[in-house]
Design an enzyme around this catalytic site. Structure first.
Site, PDB file in Angstrom:
ATOM      1  N   CYS A 363       0.825  -1.204   0.000  1.00  0.00           N
ATOM      2  CA  CYS A 363       0.000   0.000   0.000  1.00  0.00           C
ATOM      3  C   CYS A 363       0.862   1.258   0.000  1.00  0.00           C
ATOM      4  CB  CYS A 363      -0.931  -0.012   1.203  1.00  0.00           C
ATOM      5  SG  CYS A 363      -1.855  -1.542   1.283  1.00  0.00           S
ATOM      6  N   GLU A 364       1.564   1.482  -1.091  1.00  0.00           N
ATOM      7  CA  GLU A 364       2.413   2.659  -1.291  1.00  0.00           C
ATOM      8  C   GLU A 364       2.436   2.929  -2.790  1.00  0.00           C
ATOM      9  OE1 GLU A 364       4.262   4.423   0.931  1.00  0.00           O
ATOM     10  OE2 GLU A 364       3.985   3.129   2.681  1.00  0.00           O
ATOM     11  N   TYR A 391      21.901  -5.949  -3.499  1.00  0.00           N
ATOM     12  CA  TYR A 391      21.029  -4.940  -2.910  1.00  0.00           C
ATOM     13  C   TYR A 391      19.554  -5.252  -3.186  1.00  0.00           C
ATOM     14  CZ  TYR A 391      25.548  -2.765  -2.465  1.00  0.00           C
ATOM     15  OH  TYR A 391      26.866  -2.548  -2.160  1.00  0.00           O
TER      16      TYR A 391
HETATM   17  C1  LIG Z   1      28.842  -0.635  -0.005  1.00  0.00           C
HETATM   18  C2  LIG Z   1      30.309  -0.597   0.151  1.00  0.00           C
HETATM   19  C3  LIG Z   1      31.139  -1.335  -0.705  1.00  0.00           C
HETATM   20  C4  LIG Z   1      30.612  -2.120  -1.871  1.00  0.00           C
HETATM   21  O1  LIG Z   1      30.110  -1.243  -2.854  1.00  0.00           O
HETATM   22  P1  LIG Z   1      29.647  -1.776  -4.295  1.00  0.00           P
HETATM   23  O2  LIG Z   1      29.202  -0.564  -4.999  1.00  0.00           O
HETATM   24  O3  LIG Z   1      28.556  -2.747  -4.087  1.00  0.00           O
HETATM   25  O4  LIG Z   1      30.851  -2.410  -4.937  1.00  0.00           O
HETATM   26  C5  LIG Z   1      32.485  -1.296  -0.468  1.00  0.00           C
HETATM   27  N1  LIG Z   1      33.017  -0.570   0.554  1.00  0.00           N
HETATM   28  C6  LIG Z   1      32.250   0.149   1.389  1.00  0.00           C
HETATM   29  C7  LIG Z   1      32.876   0.915   2.484  1.00  0.00           C
HETATM   30  C8  LIG Z   1      30.870   0.175   1.215  1.00  0.00           C
HETATM   31  O5  LIG Z   1      30.110   0.910   2.037  1.00  0.00           O
END
Ligand SMILES: *Cc1c(COP(=O)(O)O)cnc(C)c1O
Length: 437
Positions: A363-364, A391
């Site tokens: 519901c968004e 992600y």
């Molecule tokens: C999220 C993150 C990563 C990985 O980033 P990607 O874009 O998925 O490769 C690496 N180092 C740090 C410190 C992060 O916060």
């Protein structure tokens, strides 16, 4: 149902090819028809390819080409134990951002000695756990954290290996929400203040300086931001050497982009050749290079399978209401991200294509997965949302009391359930009713 024998020209090439591909008009994950997986495990369902994980790892190995480098998988992209185990067996270290992630590395059999611990808000219990586990490096993001780390290590009678996360103030040319290396971002210590912070680190008890690091953003498709950051870090390393502070490693972070739609991913080989060239040219050939790739190791190794619940033809729009939602894949609504949407089976003859918004049951109004996609759909059809290896599950929630979906890992003709679908009673099992008034 008719059985087409060849792939019709209308079926698009999956971005996860060849690990995701059509055979006889049916989408397969390696050797397994995706439709069979949905029938067996239900929908929505995350499906990962083990061969795709290995191939993504191999691209880093090839680019490193025997030089002194450590790849620490940025595990927040996908932290299922089976995925971690796969990378641990391939020799990966891990970039963690919480004590919970450290526990996952340990549960998956990863080597804490290859763990770097990033994050702006490390809590005391997390620092203690990482000290006891013997992580390779704390990537410290502020002077306040440095002092707290020193005090905690001293209290436990341990020594904390320290690398300062420097904010090099470079523009990564990516989405503002996933850009982290600009002055206005909350991450890291400003490059102008880094030298002084290192001098403090050298003076504080319980700390051992081991490196320097940065992470300038995510989904980068150009090499130049990395090199801009590298040059600034090398200047800092030179300044530190003049102060008698020597480093063991230089960590250039993660952020390597993948193809969602038509992006041209950067060449890892070109990037690493250039990085090692610059290090050697400036007399730092002995430094170990550390990288923290997340998305690029897992993003296109996964899809999210979802079933069309209802079709709704409104005046302005056609909607395909599916059983996956923003709770399973929040990237479209959070970053306005584009994910490919594939039919799991060739559309049956006589079903004509229309422009659809693919939306979930939550519901968004923000609950959408894709917009304006030309698809020939019928109720009950299965769709595959692409690039759901990174992600996706990790950012899923139980909003609307929706059980989180199951995860399956395919290896050749085999499929392994690697996370059970949550059951509704689990979702409120920890809730406690107060006495009736
Ligand atoms: C999220 C993150 C990563 C990985 O980033 P990607 O874009 O998925 O490769 C690496 N180092 C740090 C410190 C992060 O916060």
């Amino acid at each position: 149902m008719s059985q087409p024998t060849s792939v019709p020209a209308s079926l698009p090439e999956p971005v996860g090819a060849p690990y995701f591909h059509y055979e006889h008009g049916e989408l397969h994950a390696e050797g397994v028809p995706v439709g069979d997986l949905a029938r067996q495990h239900g929908s929505p369902l995350y499906v990962y390819s083990r061969a795709a994980l290995r191939a993504a790892w191999q691209r880093f190995e090839d680019a490193i080409d025997g030089r002194n480098a450590l790849v620490c998988y940025g595990m927040k992209a996908n932290s299922n134990l089976a995925v971690l185990r796969e990378f641990a067996r391939l020799g990966a270290g891990f970039d963690i951002v919480s004590g919970g992630e450290l526990a996952r590395v340990q549960a998956a059999g990863g080597d804490p000695g290859k763990v770097v611990f990033s994050g702006v808000g490390k809590q005391t219990w997390e620092i203690e756990a990482a000290l006891r586990a013997g992580v390779r490096s704390f990537n410290v993001e502020s002077v306040a954290e440095l002092r707290h780390l020193s005090a905690t290590a001293t209290r436990l009678g341990l020594t904390a290996p320290v690398s300062l996360r420097v904010n090099p103030d470079v523009d990564a040319h990516t989405h503002p929400y996933i850009s982290t290396g600009l002055k206005e971002n909350k991450f890291g210590i400003a490059i102008e203040e880094a030298e002084e912070a290192y001098r403090l680190a050298a003076a504080l008890p319980g700390l051992e300086i081991v490196g320097v690091d940065c992470h300038i953003g995510s989904q980068l498709t150009e090499i130049s931001p990395y090199l801009d950051a590298l040059d600034k870090l090398i200047n800092l390393i030179d300044a530190l050497a003049a102060d008698g502070i020597r480093l063991h490693h230089l960590d250039i972070g993660g952020g390597v982009g993948i193809r969602y739609r038509d992006e041209q991913p950067l060449s890892l080989r070109d990037l690493l050749d250039e990085v090692f060239l610059r290090l050697a040219a400036r007399g730092h050939g002995g430094l170990q290079l550390v990288m923290e790739p997340g998305r690029s190791l897992v993003g296109n190794a996964g899809i999210l399978v979802t079933e069309v619940l209802y079709l709704k033809h409104a005046e302005a729009k056609n909607f395909a209401i599916v059983d996956a939602a923003m709770t399973d894949l929040i990237r479209p609504t959070l970053y306005d991200a584009w994910h490919g949407v594939l039919p799991v089976r060739t559309p049956s003859a006589g079903c004509s294509a229309k422009l659809y918004d693919i939306v979930g049951p939550v519901c968004e109004s923000g609950d959408w997965l894709a917009r304006d996609r030309e698809l020939a759909l019928r109720q009950g059809d299965l769709l595959a949302v692409e690039s759901a290896g990174a992600y996706a599950f990790v950012m899923s929630s139980q909003y609307n009391t929706r059980p989180r979906a199951a995860e399956v890992l395919v290896d050749g003709a085999q499929a392994y359930l690697i996370r059970e679908r949550e059951q509704v009673p689990q979702l409120f099992a920890g809730e406690i009713l107060p006495p009736d008034a």
